[in-house]
Design a protein around this motif. Structure first.
Motif, PDB file in Angstrom:
ATOM      1  N   SER A 219      28.444  35.228  43.688  1.00 57.69           N
ATOM      2  CA  SER A 219      28.732  36.664  44.172  1.00 57.69           C
ATOM      3  C   SER A 219      28.783  37.568  42.931  1.00 57.69           C
ATOM      4  O   SER A 219      29.208  37.387  42.063  1.00 57.69           O
ATOM      5  CB  SER A 219      30.321  36.845  45.072  1.00 57.69           C
ATOM      6  N   VAL A 220      28.110  38.870  43.280  1.00 61.32           N
ATOM      7  CA  VAL A 220      27.778  39.702  42.115  1.00 61.32           C
ATOM      8  C   VAL A 220      28.452  41.021  42.232  1.00 61.32           C
ATOM      9  O   VAL A 220      28.018  41.375  43.172  1.00 61.32           O
ATOM     10  CB  VAL A 220      26.568  39.827  41.680  1.00 61.32           C
ATOM     11  N   ASP A 221      29.348  41.547  41.495  1.00 64.95           N
ATOM     12  CA  ASP A 221      30.106  42.600  41.721  1.00 64.95           C
ATOM     13  C   ASP A 221      29.956  43.410  40.127  1.00 64.95           C
ATOM     14  O   ASP A 221      30.570  42.979  39.295  1.00 64.95           O
ATOM     15  CB  ASP A 221      31.519  42.676  41.808  1.00 64.95           C
ATOM     16  N   ASP A 222      29.207  44.434  40.307  1.00 61.68           N
ATOM     17  CA  ASP A 222      29.087  45.382  39.219  1.00 61.68           C
ATOM     18  C   ASP A 222      28.575  44.498  37.899  1.00 61.68           C
ATOM     19  O   ASP A 222      28.872  44.789  36.831  1.00 61.68           O
ATOM     20  CB  ASP A 222      30.424  45.845  38.663  1.00 61.68           C
ATOM     21  N   GLY A 223      27.545  43.475  38.392  1.00 56.43           N
ATOM     22  CA  GLY A 223      26.843  42.798  37.273  1.00 56.43           C
ATOM     23  C   GLY A 223      27.673  41.662  36.837  1.00 56.43           C
ATOM     24  O   GLY A 223      27.094  40.899  35.757  1.00 56.43           O
TER      25      GLY A 223
END
Length: 539
Positions: A219-223
């Protein structure tokens, strides 16, 4: 109303925490290193703080404290002073004199000064013999002497001592079972000296790179990449960076605590997963190979975590083990999609079985395609189900393998049904040059697992006796202190992790590492790790 609920909840936590502390001490989980200290002639240049301790016993205790905090340099300097004082003021049979010799010998062996270590261990043996002291204690000193001689290029002399010990044991009965320890023991086995898995510098913390494989969905959140408890049908690879504080205590996993008014992670105080960098397969293999090129050894260990563990905590634990053992090669972990929640045992059981083909693929790649010359496997708790079944698959393909694919295979507190393991034990054991089981009668987590399984015995639970299987060494860790559940002893007990360290470092079998032989109800031999006192680095 919400404020009152919060207040009641906080009070409940305080009460529960107090009760738990009354029942048994809390302990953390992760690392301390012993940074490379200078050779003996340089030790006085370290600039250590003055020590007010007067007695040799107090000096010995401070040596252990310094070592536990990762200050190997100052521990060495103080150990020299303690031994000088002991030789000047104490009889050779005084326990504080013996501790001072053992401590300095241990620190010499930490820097691979095996000849100096052997000379000190020889002095310990001579003191025991000259003063007709307890034979069991003298036997442990002989084991350490033999190990040091073997490491210093005198294998014939080491073999002679091992033969003497075996002959003496053949003439006597097995030693009586010692009483359980009352406090956390110091380290009990020699450690290697290397560049180490990170050293604390001026920043107040060190950084350790740990390589990983996982079948968790990313999962990617704000890079920022994170790995969830879901599975997405792919094998993901990468490298994670973990920070270890300079103040770290051996075997502890420092984390923020509201009771210490710590509300956010601080790398100078806590073990923190700093970054996660996913890599494609080719880049991963190249990065791992370059890492081992720069390291002191083309060696790797792969850690497979257990139930109720997140990706983040798996990374932290792997860094801890590498840091505590000063592992000279590449630390690697495999993280399967555990939910990381106490009440998700049944779900974790399903996910650990689903992860087997991905783990099998990962282990094959590590062993064959990364340039690693030696690969050790360490699995904990439920993670043993994934590892043993992956090894079973690899064994079925073993026609293509010339000899064992792995070196040491360690099963730590395995949450596996004993009879199920017996069915696959030949395949598992056949994949390694050596296989070792660590088990305990005080493992509350495995006790709960057993009750869930309607009293079917778990391999890591010795309440009904220690399981002994051909070509696998079984080690009973019931006497060592550990966390509240008694389940994390393989990495948070100095005694057990020290034994694992010596096993991986030297390949010495249980008898050669000085473990105490015992017999189960069937007359089969297993081994027991022996806790130390609070003023000695070895026991």
């Amino acid at each position: 109303m919400s404020f009152l609920r919060g207040l009641v909840f906080s009070l409940a936590i305080v009460v529960l925490g107090t009760l738990a502390l009354a029942a048994g001490r809390w302990s953390g989980f992760i690392t301390d290193p012993s940074p490379d200290r200078p050779d003996s002639e340089q030790a006085g240049e370290v600039g250590c703080a003055p020590v007010s301790a007067r007695s040799v016993s107090a000096l010995n205790e401070e040596v252990v404290n310094l070592y536990s905090r990762g200050d190997g340099d100052c521990a060495y300097e103080l150990a020299v002073r303690a031994l000088d004082d002991a030789r000047a003021n104490l009889d050779s049979n005084d326990p504080a004199h013996i501790d001072a010799l053992n401590n300095l010998a241990r620190l010499e062996s930490d820097s691979d000064n095996w000849e100096q270590a052997a000379a000190l261990y020889q002095e310990v043996v001579d003191n025991y013999v000259d003063n007709d002291m307890d034979y069991e204690d003298a036997e442990q000193a002989r084991f350490r002497l033999a190990a040091a001689l073997g490491q210093s290029g005198q294998p014939q002399e080491a073999d002679r001592i091992y033969a003497e010990i075996r002959d003496r044991r053949a003439e006597t009965e097995a030693p009586a079972a010692p009483q359980p320890e009352s406090s956390e023991p110091p380290i009990s086995a020699q450690k290697r000296t290397t560049r180490g898995a990170g050293q604390a510098g001026d920043s107040g913390h060190s950084e350790i790179d740990v390589f990983y494989g996982t079948d968790r969905a990313p999962s990617v959140d704000d890079g920022i990449v994170q790995y969830t408890s879901d599975q997405d049908g792919e094998l993901h690879l990468g490298v994670a960076t973990v920070t270890i504080p300079a103040s770290h205590t051996y075997g502890g996993l420092e984390s923020p605590s509201i009771w210490r008014l710590e509300f956010r992670p601080n790398p100078d105080r806590h073990v923190i997963l700093k970054s996660v960098d996913p890599l494609d397969e080719n880049t991963f293999q190249s990065a791992l190979e370059r890492y081992m090129d720069r390291a002191d050894s083309r060696e790797a260990f792969v850690f497979v975590h257990g139930y109720n563990v997140t990706f983040e905590d798996a990374a932290r634990r792997t860094a801890q083990m590498a840091y505590d053992m000063q592992f000279p090669g590449a630390p690697i972990f495999y993280s399967w999609p555990s939910r990381g929640q106490l009440l998700s045992y049944a779900r974790d059981e399903t996910m650990v079985q689903r992860t087997v083909p991905y783990l099998s693929e990962f282990l094959t790649m590590i062993a064959r395609e990364t340039g690693a010359e030696t690969v050790h496997l360490i699995a904990h708790s439920m993670g043993n189900r994934a590892m043993t079944n992956a090894l079973k698959i690899l064994h079925q393909e073993s026609d293509e393998i010339d000899g064992p694919l792995f070196n040491e295979i360690l099963l730590a507190a395995p949450d596996i049904d004993v009879e199920v393991f017996r069915q696959i034990s030949d395949a598992v054991i056949g994949m390694g040059a050596g296989t070792t089981l660590y088990a305990s009668a005080n493992d509350k987590a495995l006790g709960a697992s057993r009750r869930l399984r309607k009293d079917l015995t778990r391999l890591g639970d010795t309440r009904d006796g220690v399981t002994v299987i051909r070509n696998m060494e079984s080690v009973d860790a019931s006497l060592v202190s550990s966390d509240f559940l008694g389940h994390g002893y393989f990495a948070d007990s100095r005694t057990v992790l020290g034994d694992i360290d010596l096993l991986i470092d030297t390949g010495l079998r249980a008898e050669e590492r000085g473990l105490r032989p015992q017999q189960n109800s069937a007359g089969q031999t297993y081994w027991r790790v022996q806790p130390c006192g609070e003023t000695a680095l070895v026991c």
